[in-house]
Design an enzyme around this catalytic site. Structure first.
Site, mmCIF file in Angstrom:
data_model
loop_
_atom_site.group_PDB
_atom_site.id
_atom_site.type_symbol
_atom_site.label_atom_id
_atom_site.label_comp_id
_atom_site.label_asym_id
_atom_site.label_seq_id
_atom_site.Cartn_x
_atom_site.Cartn_y
_atom_site.Cartn_z
ATOM 1 N N TYR A 136 -57.692 11.714 19.270
ATOM 2 C CA TYR A 136 -58.118 11.861 20.668
ATOM 3 C C TYR A 136 -57.616 13.190 21.230
ATOM 4 C CZ TYR A 136 -59.202 10.752 25.511
ATOM 5 O OH TYR A 136 -59.703 10.791 26.781
ATOM 6 N N SER B 97 -65.271 10.002 23.471
ATOM 7 C CA SER B 97 -65.055 10.656 24.753
ATOM 8 C C SER B 97 -64.451 12.039 24.515
ATOM 9 C CB SER B 97 -64.175 9.772 25.643
ATOM 10 O OG SER B 97 -64.187 10.202 26.970
ATOM 11 N N ASP C 176 -73.934 5.139 30.336
ATOM 12 C CA ASP C 176 -72.626 5.791 30.397
ATOM 13 C C ASP C 176 -72.623 6.759 31.575
ATOM 14 O OD1 ASP C 176 -70.218 7.030 30.073
ATOM 15 O OD2 ASP C 176 -70.485 7.499 27.950
ATOM 16 N N HIS D 255 -69.546 3.577 28.795
ATOM 17 C CA HIS D 255 -68.567 4.393 28.079
ATOM 18 C C HIS D 255 -67.731 3.563 27.107
ATOM 19 C CE1 HIS D 255 -66.746 8.284 27.629
ATOM 20 N NE2 HIS D 255 -65.536 7.812 27.858
#
Length: 712
Positions: free
Chosen positions: A485, A565, A648, A683
């Site tokens: 991430y 994301s 989203d 999302h």
């Protein structure tokens, strides 16, 4: 690996030139991609001419028939390809078995009642239950599984009143961040007529007397702008039970600063409303207090300047406890006496080598949760900050919870690790004793798996931690899924995933990399991976992949990468920078156009991590790694399966639509470059279990094909 990017940056210093997302190329020889119109749109910024041929795909799929037709065509091609993968059915079957276990959240105790969420295994949405005593029978309060035929309407945030009589809860439809807020009578199980709309990014908290609740909302967006308009002018309101929303009392707003967000919570004693204001995603807050004992009280700004993090822990009278990073990059616990005209923070628990995650006061004991090399450690302190000892945890993993009342020693926490599904413990803070409150039955043996933590050197020599999970009998190079991430001060810690276990069971390895940009080592670790330092995140991930190959965990041609994301941005960026290193890539709901991310919904918040596309230094930095703008024709790319969803409204799907169009238009080799677009999903939050299983089966079958995993 970055010669083209460096060349473009060097050239724009002297003369404007066109930066195009991809050069036109013949369609893939084995997959007939849908035709995507490339429009001659070029804009100049700071002397750089940037082409954006697929901007029309930013339009809302609900409003634009051309975009809707494009989505249908892309899904048709992707579905046809995925149907050819024999591992798809195998993974779907095993994932269904692995997901079929009880999942329970730590209960919230109010008025002698215990409220908690439970999924019996394959329910699309968790069900809210209540018990009238800790070991009493459960009663269903809210079952959202009947709210929509496709299971895509979810129970989101919820909060019982202090006396346990009422419950305020939020409804999330189709994955959107927007919420509709309602109120339930706990005794009867029936809804009251109260309803509140246009709530997003909000806490829900009750007045002490149960007369109503505080919430945050945005103005109603203009027609057609619900899923794309910027979120500005958030305001705090109080809703009194039994009244329409039109009569809700405005508590706090900042019309001269429309970009501020405001989150409201009620103090432990019910006397104060604590409003935490922020402008972006960075932990820099202003704190405002409202005296709830005085109807005419004016808001009082306690902490000004948006300079440091301040998170409320609890209070006794005018003595308020906070966690803060002011003068403490790894955070500390301080006290402020708000009775003073100019309160001065006094250290209660000083900064430690470990990173402080959060704190609470339970039964007169101060409980603090730390990260030690990305693993949870929980410590107990007296109110004056004297260390009592540590809370014994079941092993190396992640613990969360420890909520409750300052005068009640009973609390609950959840523990999980890579091979251990979440178990909920009932904990007595005064006696330091814990017992299992909810534990699932398993369809696998945790002892069959091995978890390691290793450290490797990144490009600049920084030591970066990584967890590696395998079956104990898997010792040689194996097809490996690497996840990262690396942003927004978010820490990745050990946690159970039925989805990942299905991959590991088949003989694959899984690696979780604790990249810079996260919060594992405090503010300095975050700062080292954001703004002009963002390339460090990509370097860390690339170095992790090189380490796994060098150490024989995986082999060349066996490494797949995944991220969602901000992690989708990560996957897109490193795929462009080192396409030779990876066999397959799974970017999910990614931020792919770094020059326009701040123009939609929540995108404006992300400038804290990414910078402002409107500022030259930031623009030039963003352009070096923007996935959409750096697809490299003439280089063989790994197989790519992009995933996103039509609802989203966090990272609008136009990011993924434009990115995959650039991939499909480029001469980047024969491997497939596809997009899977979920309907009535957002999302990630609120996604039904059956959709999670179907998507994961598609992803694992895809990377199994391209990493060489033999699926039994």
């Amino acid at each position: 690996m970055r010669v083209l990017t460096h060349f473009l940056l060097a050239s724009v210093m002297t003369a404007p030139m066109t930066i195009s997302p991809a050069q036109a190329a013949p369609a893939d020889a084995t997959i007939a991609y849908p035709r995507t119109e490339a429009q001659p749109l070029v804009e100049e910024q700071f002397g750089v001419k940037v082409a954006d041929p697929y901007r029309w795909l930013e339009n809302d799929v609900r409003e634009d028939a051309r975009v809707r037709d494009w989505v249908t065509a892309q899904n048709k091609v992707t579905d046809a390809y995925l149907a050819t993968l024999p591992a798809r059915a195998t993974f779907a079957r095993r994932l269904t078995e692995l997901f079929n276990y009880e999942r329970v959240s730590p209960p919230v105790k109010r008025g002698g009642r215990y409220f908690y969420a439970r999924n019996d295994g394959l329910q699309n949405q968790a069900v809210l239950n209540v018990r009238d005593r800790v070991d009493g029978p459960a009663r269903v309060l809210i079952d959202p599984n009947g709210w929509a035929k496709d299971g895509a309407t979810a129970l989101a945030e919820w909060r019982p009143s202090d006396d346990g009589r009422y419950l305020v809860y939020a409804v999330q439809d189709g994955g959107t961040d927007w919420r509709t807020v309602r109120v339930l009578d706990v005794e009867t199980g029936k809804d009251l007529p109260d309803s509140v709309e246009w709530v997003k990014f909000s806490n829900l908290d009750w007045a002490k007397d149960g007369s109503g609740f505080f919430y945050s909302r945005f103005p109603q967006p203009a027609s057609g702008g619900k899923f794309q308009a910027l979120n500005e002018n958030q305001q705090v309101y109080f809703h009194r039970l039994g009244t329409p929303q039109s009569e809700d009392r405005l508590v706090y707003r900042t019309p001269d600063r429309p970009r501020l967000n405001h989150i409201a919570e009620v103090s432990d004693d019910g006397k104060w409303l604590i409003i935490t204001s922020s402008e972006g995603t960075d932990d820099r807050y202003e704190i405002t207090l409202v005296d709830l004992s005085r109807p005419d009280a004016q808001p009082r700004t306690l902490i000004k300047g948006l300079e440091h993090s301040w998170n409320y822990v609890g209070n006794q009278g005018s003595r308020f406890l906070w966690t803060t990073n002011k003068g403490a990059p790894r955070l500390k616990i301080v006290a402020l006496d708000i009775a003073e005209a100019n309160p001065v923070a006094r250290d209660i628990v000083p900064e430690d080598k470990a990173t402080l995650g959060g704190a609470s006061v339970i039964g007169g004991v101060l409980i603090a949760s730390y990260l030690v090399d990305a693993k949870t450690e929980v410590r107990r302190y007296r109110p004056d900050g004297t260390l009592i000892g540590k809370v014994a945890l079941p092993g190396i993993g992640t613990a969360a919870g420890f909520g409750g009342k300052a005068d009640d020693p009973e609390t609950f926490f959840a523990f999980t690790s890579f091979a251990t599904p979440t178990t909920v413990f009932r904990y007595d803070a005064r006696s330091d004793t814990a017992q299992v409150w909810a534990q699932p039955r398993l369809t696998f043996k945790p002892e069959d798996f091995k978890v390691e933590q290793r450290f490797f050197a990144s490009k600049d020599g920084t030591q970066v931690p990584m967890f590696i999970v395998r079956r104990k009998d898997v010792t040689g190079p194996a097809p490996t899924l690497m996840y990262g991430y690396g942003g927004f001060n978010i820490s990745n810690t050990p946690a159970f995933s039925a989805g990942r276990l299905a991959w590991i069971e088949q003989g694959g390895a899984f690696a979780l990399v604790n990249l810079r940009g996260g919060g594992e080592y405090g503010k300095a670790w975050h700062d080292a991976g954001r703004l002009l330092n963002k390339q460090n995140v990509f370097d860390d991930f690339i170095a992790a992949g090189e380490y796994l190959i060098r150490e024989g965990v995986t082999g060349k041609g066996q490494l797949a990468i995944q991220g969602g994301s901000n992690g989708g941005l990560l996957v897109g960026a490193v795929t462009n920078q080192r396409p030779d290193l990876f066999a397959a890539a799974l970017p999910a709901v990614g931020v792919m156009d770094m020059l326009r991310f701040d123009r939609f919904t929540a995108g404006r918040y992300w400038v804290d991590d990414y910078g402002y596309p409107s500022k030259e230094a930031d623009f030039r930095n963003l352009l070096t790694y923007s996935p959409y703008h750096n697809v490299r024709s003439g280089t063989d790319y790994p197989a790519v399966l992009v995933t996103t969803a039509d609802t989203d409204d966090r990272v609008v799907p136009g990011h993924s639509f434009k990115y995959v169009s650039a991939l499909q238009a480029a001469a980047i080799g024969p491997r497939p470059h596809l997009i899977r677009i979920e309907t009535r999903a957002g999302h990630g939050a609120g996604k039904p279990t059956d959709k999670i299983i179907a998507e994961t089966a598609d992803q694992w079958a895809f990377i199994a094909r391209w990493t060489g995993l033999t699926v039994r």
